[in-house]
Design a protein around this motif. Structure first.
Motif, short mmCIF file in Angstrom:
data_model
loop_
_atom_site.label_atom_id
_atom_site.label_comp_id
_atom_site.label_asym_id
_atom_site.label_seq_id
_atom_site.Cartn_x
_atom_site.Cartn_y
_atom_site.Cartn_z
N GLN A 13 32.89 45.56 38.12
CA GLN A 13 33.69 46.58 37.46
C GLN A 13 34.07 47.69 38.43
O GLN A 13 33.38 47.93 39.42
CB GLN A 13 32.92 47.18 36.29
CG GLN A 13 32.68 46.21 35.14
CD GLN A 13 32.01 46.87 33.96
OE1 GLN A 13 31.33 47.89 34.11
NE2 GLN A 13 32.19 46.31 32.78
N PRO A 14 35.19 48.36 38.17
CA PRO A 14 35.55 49.51 39.01
C PRO A 14 34.40 50.51 39.07
O PRO A 14 33.76 50.80 38.07
CB PRO A 14 36.76 50.09 38.30
CG PRO A 14 37.37 48.92 37.59
CD PRO A 14 36.20 48.09 37.15
N GLY A 16 31.73 49.94 40.75
CA GLY A 16 30.54 49.18 41.05
C GLY A 16 30.39 48.90 42.53
O GLY A 16 31.20 49.33 43.35
N LYS A 87 37.30 49.66 43.80
CA LYS A 87 38.53 49.90 43.07
C LYS A 87 39.26 48.58 42.84
O LYS A 87 39.06 47.63 43.59
CB LYS A 87 39.44 50.85 43.85
CG LYS A 87 38.81 52.17 44.24
CD LYS A 87 39.75 52.97 45.13
CE LYS A 87 39.13 54.29 45.54
NZ LYS A 87 40.05 55.06 46.42
N PRO A 88 40.12 48.51 41.82
CA PRO A 88 40.90 47.29 41.62
C PRO A 88 41.70 46.90 42.86
O PRO A 88 41.90 45.71 43.11
CB PRO A 88 41.83 47.66 40.47
CG PRO A 88 41.05 48.66 39.68
CD PRO A 88 40.31 49.47 40.72
N THR A 91 40.43 44.22 45.30
CA THR A 91 40.45 42.80 44.95
C THR A 91 41.16 42.01 46.04
O THR A 91 42.32 42.27 46.36
CB THR A 91 41.14 42.59 43.61
OG1 THR A 91 40.38 43.23 42.57
CG2 THR A 91 41.26 41.11 43.29
N VAL A 119 37.72 43.07 41.39
CA VAL A 119 37.31 44.33 40.78
C VAL A 119 38.16 44.54 39.54
O VAL A 119 39.37 44.78 39.63
CB VAL A 119 37.46 45.51 41.75
CG1 VAL A 119 36.92 46.78 41.11
CG2 VAL A 119 36.74 45.21 43.06
N SER A 120 37.54 44.43 38.39
CA SER A 120 38.27 44.52 37.14
C SER A 120 37.33 44.92 36.01
O SER A 120 36.15 44.56 36.02
CB SER A 120 38.93 43.18 36.80
OG SER A 120 39.58 43.22 35.54
N SER A 121 37.86 45.65 35.04
CA SER A 121 37.09 46.01 33.87
C SER A 121 37.29 45.00 32.74
O SER A 121 36.66 45.09 31.70
CB SER A 121 37.48 47.41 33.39
OG SER A 121 38.86 47.48 33.08
#
Length: 121
Positions: A13-14, A16, A87-88, A91, A119-121
């Motif tokens: 997750q962002p 993380g 951060k996304p 990725t 990286v994603s929620s």
């Protein structure tokens, strides 16, 4: 054979953290720099940072400065990329590659499979 194998990628997750590993075989890390690179789909491969033969991080990209840290464990012949505050935009597929020196070119001009970081929620 001089070979590096990346591992440790995954979904996070962002905000993380994740630690990537770069296991060396056929050579010792003592006399080489280890560069970390990444490539997002449709984007050019970019340098992230380089771990010098002495173990310090150098050539840290502005986009990851203060968030990513490189290190190595000579006893395990493995280099690492510690990624915090992800951060996304982070990725990508992450690659490691040996350098004669961090200030110079890679030892070989080919790439391994890399390890996927999402990286994603």
């Amino acid at each position: 054979q001089l070979q590096l194998v990346e591992s440790g990628g995954g979904l996070v997750q962002p905000g993380g953290s994740l630690r990537l590993s770069c296991a060396a075989s056929g050579f010792t890390l003592n006399y080489y720099g280890i560069g970390w690179f990444r490539q997002a789909p449709g984007k050019e491969r970019e340098g992230v940072l380089c771990i010098s033969s002495s173990g310090g991080s150098t050539n840290v990209a502005d986009s990851v400065k203060g968030r990513f840290t490189g290190s190595k464990d000579n006893a395990k012949n493995t280099a690492y990329l510690q990624m915090d505050s992800l951060k996304p935009e982070d990725t990508a597929v992450y690659y490691c590659a040996p350098h004669y020196y961090c200030s110079g070119p890679r030892v070989y001009d080919y790439w391994g499979q890399g390890t996927q970081v999402t990286v994603s929620s």
